[in-house]
Motif scaffolding. Structure first.
Motif, PDB file in Angstrom:
ATOM      1  N   ASN A   1       1.203  -2.956  11.765  1.00 36.29           N
ATOM      2  CA  ASN A   1       0.056  -2.924  11.006  1.00 36.29           C
ATOM      3  C   ASN A   1      -0.764  -1.719  11.435  1.00 36.29           C
ATOM      4  O   ASN A   1      -2.105  -1.600  11.468  1.00 36.29           O
ATOM      5  CB  ASN A   1      -0.816  -4.122  11.318  1.00 36.29           C
ATOM      6  CG  ASN A   1      -0.090  -5.325  10.674  1.00 36.29           C
ATOM      7  OD1 ASN A   1       0.362  -5.243   9.429  1.00 36.29           O
ATOM      8  ND2 ASN A   1       0.060  -6.446  11.417  1.00 36.29           N
TER       9      ASN A   1
ATOM     10  N   LYS B   1      -9.583   1.994   9.412  1.00 37.84           N
ATOM     11  CA  LYS B   1     -10.425   2.460  10.589  1.00 37.84           C
ATOM     12  C   LYS B   1      -9.648   2.993  11.807  1.00 37.84           C
ATOM     13  O   LYS B   1      -8.306   2.399  12.129  1.00 37.84           O
ATOM     14  CB  LYS B   1     -11.116   1.178  11.322  1.00 37.84           C
ATOM     15  CG  LYS B   1     -12.125   0.361  10.273  1.00 37.84           C
ATOM     16  CD  LYS B   1     -13.207   1.500   9.811  1.00 37.84           C
ATOM     17  CE  LYS B   1     -14.132   0.434   8.720  1.00 37.84           C
ATOM     18  NZ  LYS B   1     -15.426   1.454   8.522  1.00 37.84           N
TER      19      LYS B   1
ATOM     20  N   LYS C   1      -4.934  -2.191   7.297  1.00 38.04           N
ATOM     21  CA  LYS C   1      -5.585  -3.016   6.402  1.00 38.04           C
ATOM     22  C   LYS C   1      -7.099  -2.477   6.057  1.00 38.04           C
ATOM     23  O   LYS C   1      -7.322  -2.517   4.815  1.00 38.04           O
ATOM     24  CB  LYS C   1      -6.076  -4.475   6.891  1.00 38.04           C
ATOM     25  CG  LYS C   1      -4.674  -4.963   6.996  1.00 38.04           C
ATOM     26  CD  LYS C   1      -5.056  -6.486   7.582  1.00 38.04           C
ATOM     27  CE  LYS C   1      -3.704  -7.448   7.758  1.00 38.04           C
ATOM     28  NZ  LYS C   1      -2.922  -7.498   6.361  1.00 38.04           N
ATOM     29  N   THR C   2      -7.721  -1.767   6.958  1.00 43.00           N
ATOM     30  CA  THR C   2      -8.991  -1.287   6.823  1.00 43.00           C
ATOM     31  C   THR C   2      -8.946   0.374   6.881  1.00 43.00           C
ATOM     32  O   THR C   2     -10.212   0.844   6.223  1.00 43.00           O
ATOM     33  CB  THR C   2      -9.818  -1.534   7.777  1.00 43.00           C
ATOM     34  OG1 THR C   2      -9.535  -1.281   9.060  1.00 43.00           O
ATOM     35  CG2 THR C   2      -9.750  -3.168   7.951  1.00 43.00           C
TER      36      THR C   2
ATOM     37  N   TRP D   1      -8.527   2.246   0.352  1.00 44.33           N
ATOM     38  CA  TRP D   1      -9.337   2.642   1.453  1.00 44.33           C
ATOM     39  C   TRP D   1      -8.980   4.408   1.330  1.00 44.33           C
ATOM     40  O   TRP D   1      -7.847   4.626   1.019  1.00 44.33           O
ATOM     41  CB  TRP D   1      -9.436   2.027   2.442  1.00 44.33           C
ATOM     42  CG  TRP D   1      -8.003   1.743   3.283  1.00 44.33           C
ATOM     43  CD1 TRP D   1      -7.363   0.602   3.553  1.00 44.33           C
ATOM     44  CD2 TRP D   1      -7.399   2.569   4.191  1.00 44.33           C
ATOM     45  NE1 TRP D   1      -6.155   0.789   3.960  1.00 44.33           N
ATOM     46  CE2 TRP D   1      -6.274   2.111   4.541  1.00 44.33           C
ATOM     47  CE3 TRP D   1      -7.501   3.934   4.264  1.00 44.33           C
ATOM     48  CZ2 TRP D   1      -5.359   2.589   5.239  1.00 44.33           C
ATOM     49  CZ3 TRP D   1      -6.397   4.666   5.299  1.00 44.33           C
ATOM     50  CH2 TRP D   1      -5.256   3.923   5.665  1.00 44.33           C
TER      51      TRP D   1
ATOM     52  N   LYS E   1       0.823  -1.026  -0.141  1.00 42.11           N
ATOM     53  CA  LYS E   1       0.002   0.128  -0.013  1.00 42.11           C
ATOM     54  C   LYS E   1       0.921   1.163   0.014  1.00 42.11           C
ATOM     55  O   LYS E   1       1.818   1.286   0.673  1.00 42.11           O
ATOM     56  CB  LYS E   1      -0.897   0.014   1.187  1.00 42.11           C
ATOM     57  CG  LYS E   1      -1.893  -0.990   1.285  1.00 42.11           C
ATOM     58  CD  LYS E   1      -2.764  -0.963   2.565  1.00 42.11           C
ATOM     59  CE  LYS E   1      -3.478  -2.099   2.827  1.00 42.11           C
ATOM     60  NZ  LYS E   1      -3.010  -3.552   2.878  1.00 42.11           N
TER      61      LYS E   1
ATOM     62  N   LYS F   1      -8.234   3.608  15.172  1.00 41.53           N
ATOM     63  CA  LYS F   1      -7.940   2.809  16.512  1.00 41.53           C
ATOM     64  C   LYS F   1      -8.030   3.808  17.566  1.00 41.53           C
ATOM     65  O   LYS F   1      -8.707   3.590  18.738  1.00 41.53           O
ATOM     66  CB  LYS F   1      -6.650   2.105  16.375  1.00 41.53           C
ATOM     67  CG  LYS F   1      -6.445   1.078  15.415  1.00 41.53           C
ATOM     68  CD  LYS F   1      -5.272   0.179  15.674  1.00 41.53           C
ATOM     69  CE  LYS F   1      -5.102  -0.913  14.847  1.00 41.53           C
ATOM     70  NZ  LYS F   1      -3.808  -1.522  14.894  1.00 41.53           N
TER      71      LYS F   1
ATOM     72  N   ASP G   1      -5.664   1.481  11.213  1.00 38.01           N
ATOM     73  CA  ASP G   1      -5.612   0.158  10.934  1.00 38.01           C
ATOM     74  C   ASP G   1      -5.086   0.082   9.484  1.00 38.01           C
ATOM     75  O   ASP G   1      -5.684   0.665   8.706  1.00 38.01           O
ATOM     76  CB  ASP G   1      -6.887  -0.594  11.002  1.00 38.01           C
ATOM     77  CG  ASP G   1      -6.475  -1.897  10.791  1.00 38.01           C
ATOM     78  OD1 ASP G   1      -6.760  -2.444   9.539  1.00 38.01           O
ATOM     79  OD2 ASP G   1      -6.319  -3.025  11.931  1.00 38.01           O
TER      80      ASP G   1
ATOM     81  N   TYR H   1      -9.552   7.466   4.567  1.00 35.19           N
ATOM     82  CA  TYR H   1     -10.094   8.111   5.867  1.00 35.19           C
ATOM     83  C   TYR H   1     -10.462   9.453   5.936  1.00 35.19           C
ATOM     84  O   TYR H   1      -9.898  10.321   5.228  1.00 35.19           O
ATOM     85  CB  TYR H   1      -8.962   7.758   7.175  1.00 35.19           C
ATOM     86  CG  TYR H   1      -9.194   8.293   8.177  1.00 35.19           C
ATOM     87  CD1 TYR H   1      -9.848   7.725   9.267  1.00 35.19           C
ATOM     88  CD2 TYR H   1      -8.670   9.873   8.386  1.00 35.19           C
ATOM     89  CE1 TYR H   1     -10.003   8.274  10.482  1.00 35.19           C
ATOM     90  CE2 TYR H   1      -9.069  10.306   9.738  1.00 35.19           C
ATOM     91  CZ  TYR H   1      -9.907   9.537  10.574  1.00 35.19           C
ATOM     92  OH  TYR H   1      -9.968  10.219  11.848  1.00 35.19           O
TER      93      TYR H   1
END
Length: 445
Positions: free
Chosen positions: A301, A322, A319-320, A283, A261, A324, A317, A285
């Motif tokens: 990660n 999101k 991978k996503t 993705w 990424k 934390k 995060d 944010y």
């Protein structure tokens, strides 16, 4: 989260870099090459080891090699400072402010100046080796920027802090220096001679700093496009275009590359994760109408990056995307964070510098303040927080000059847009008060 009242760009017609440095495996210290340093567990900030005064604001970020700290200043000098004593070893004069952060390969240090040149200087003696003339370096600016008054006045972008910082890349037997320019080009020049090898044209000034991963160069600029280029030829592999809404256009940060990424933020108020092979969005944010000028760092990660309007260090995060958690600071976080062990270090625009325990979910940290912050915070901040409207004292903020007056008040605090460098249990960072600070780190917990 409630935002300061001035952060409604489309209504008030105003809104709201560096670079962080690390050392890679080849003994070349390149801006943005690696923001994770060796370290112990959680190491809070200890006592002040020394501070060194320049005669201008510091936007450049420090690097340390061979017991010497190197940093540029708005006073036009690149400084070499003894790592132990904080005494000047030498300084190199240019004819413009140095907002570019230096990089070192062997005994040569590379950096750019607003005088329109990029320089190669002997890191031991401070003697010039070569200089390369660009088409000219300047802050972003335009007539009647963002609807400010008066409409016929030329206005410099008050939040365009940096010039591109050079990165050295070994291309077979040839080492090349890569950097962007206000003239809209991205350059590759021979590291030994300063002769141009190739250049890549964009549609706007390039003040970001390149990152190289697997023979790809990633670079963004004021045309609001992130480019992936072939490191050997300079040919485009792919590009990703961002939004161009007034006040939300441009890339000032550098990317981080992890797990396939490409990760970066922009004035487009989002943080993006792209596929490194295709440039396709994985993705993004939503940064709550906040610019992201800070460059991200990744560990375990988790992506860590600063925000402007929400005054936060975010933990996302990988991978996503999101969130934390976040650590709320006292002002804009433009400083790019650095990690050593289980500690992340970064500064904010009010002159506070933080050390956060990465294992505490944002709960355990300590901080120190610049000397100027201690002196001027009570008169400048509202409840110890940056507040544009409060500092403006009822001035009409539709006028550019009134916004500039507020920024000048903020600069009295010693804002930290410089990014830290960690070496031998000491952390170094520059400040808008003109000082480079060296703080001891406490023993790991």
């Amino acid at each position: 989260m409630k935002k300061p009242q001035f952060l409604i760009p489309l209504l008030l017609f105003f809104i709201f870099n560096n670079s962080v440095l690390g050392q890679n495996k080849s003994k070349t210290i390149n801006a943005f090459s690696d923001r994770v340093f060796n370290g112990k567990e959680y190491q809070p900030l200890g006592d002040l080891k020394w501070k060194f005064k320049t005669e201008g604001k510091i936007f450049s970020s420090p690097i340390s090699q061979n017991n010497t700290v190197y940093i540029g200043s708005e006073d036009g000098f690149l400084y070499a400072v003894d790592e132990k004593s904080g005494k000047e070893n030498w300084k190199f004069k240019t004819n413009g402010a140095i907002h570019s952060s230096p990089s070192i390969s062997g005994n040569t240090i590379y950096f750019g100046s607003f005088d329109g040149f990029y320089y190669a200087v002997n890191s031991q003696t401070g003697k010039e080796i070569w200089k390369f003339k660009t088409g000219g370096e300047h802050w972003l600016g335009e007539i009647g920027m963002w609807g400010f008054k008066p409409a016929n006045q030329y206005m410099e972008d008050l939040w365009s802090f940096y010039l591109s910082s050079p990165v050295v890349y070994q291309n077979g037997k040839t080492a090349i220096v890569l950097f962007g320019s206000s003239d809209g080009n991205f350059y590759a020049v021979d590291a030994k001679t300063g002769n141009q090898i190739w250049k890549f044209k964009t549609d706007g000034p390039v003040h970001g700093t390149p990152v190289i991963d697997k023979n790809k160069i990633y670079i963004g600029g004021w045309d609001a496009v992130l480019y992936a280029l072939n490191a050997e030829t300079g040919k485009e592999i792919w590009h990703f275009a961002l939004g161009t809404q007034t006040g939300f256009k441009g890339i000032q940060s550098s990317v981080a590359v992890s797990d396939g990424k490409v990760l970066f933020g922009a004035r487009d108020p989002h943080f993006f994760a792209l596929d490194s092979e295709t440039g396709k969005l994985i993705w993004k944010y939503d940064a709550e109408n906040s610019w992201i000028l800070s460059s991200a760092v990744v560990k375990d990660n988790t992506v860590y990056v600063g925000t402007s309007d929400t005054y936060a260090l975010l933990a996302l995060d990988l991978k996503t995307g999101k969130e934390k958690y976040r650590l709320k600071t006292n002002g804009y976080v433009y400083s790019s964070p650095a990690i050593a062990g289980n500690t992340i270090y970064f500064g904010d625009f009010t002159g506070n510098f933080f050390a956060l325990n990465l294992l505490s979910n944002g709960k355990e940290f300590n901080s120190v303040s610049t000397e100027n912050r201690k002196q001027f915070a009570s008169a400048t901040l509202k409840n110890d927080l940056l507040d544009f409207g409060y500092t403006a004292q009822n001035e009409d903020l539709t006028f550019y000059d009134n916004n500039k007056k507020v920024m000048d008040q903020f600069y009295r605090l010693g804002p930290i847009v410089s990014s830290p460098f960690v070496n031998s249990n000491t952390i170094y960072f520059g400040s808008g008060d003109g000082f480079i600070y060296a703080y001891n780190l406490q023993k790991g917990k």
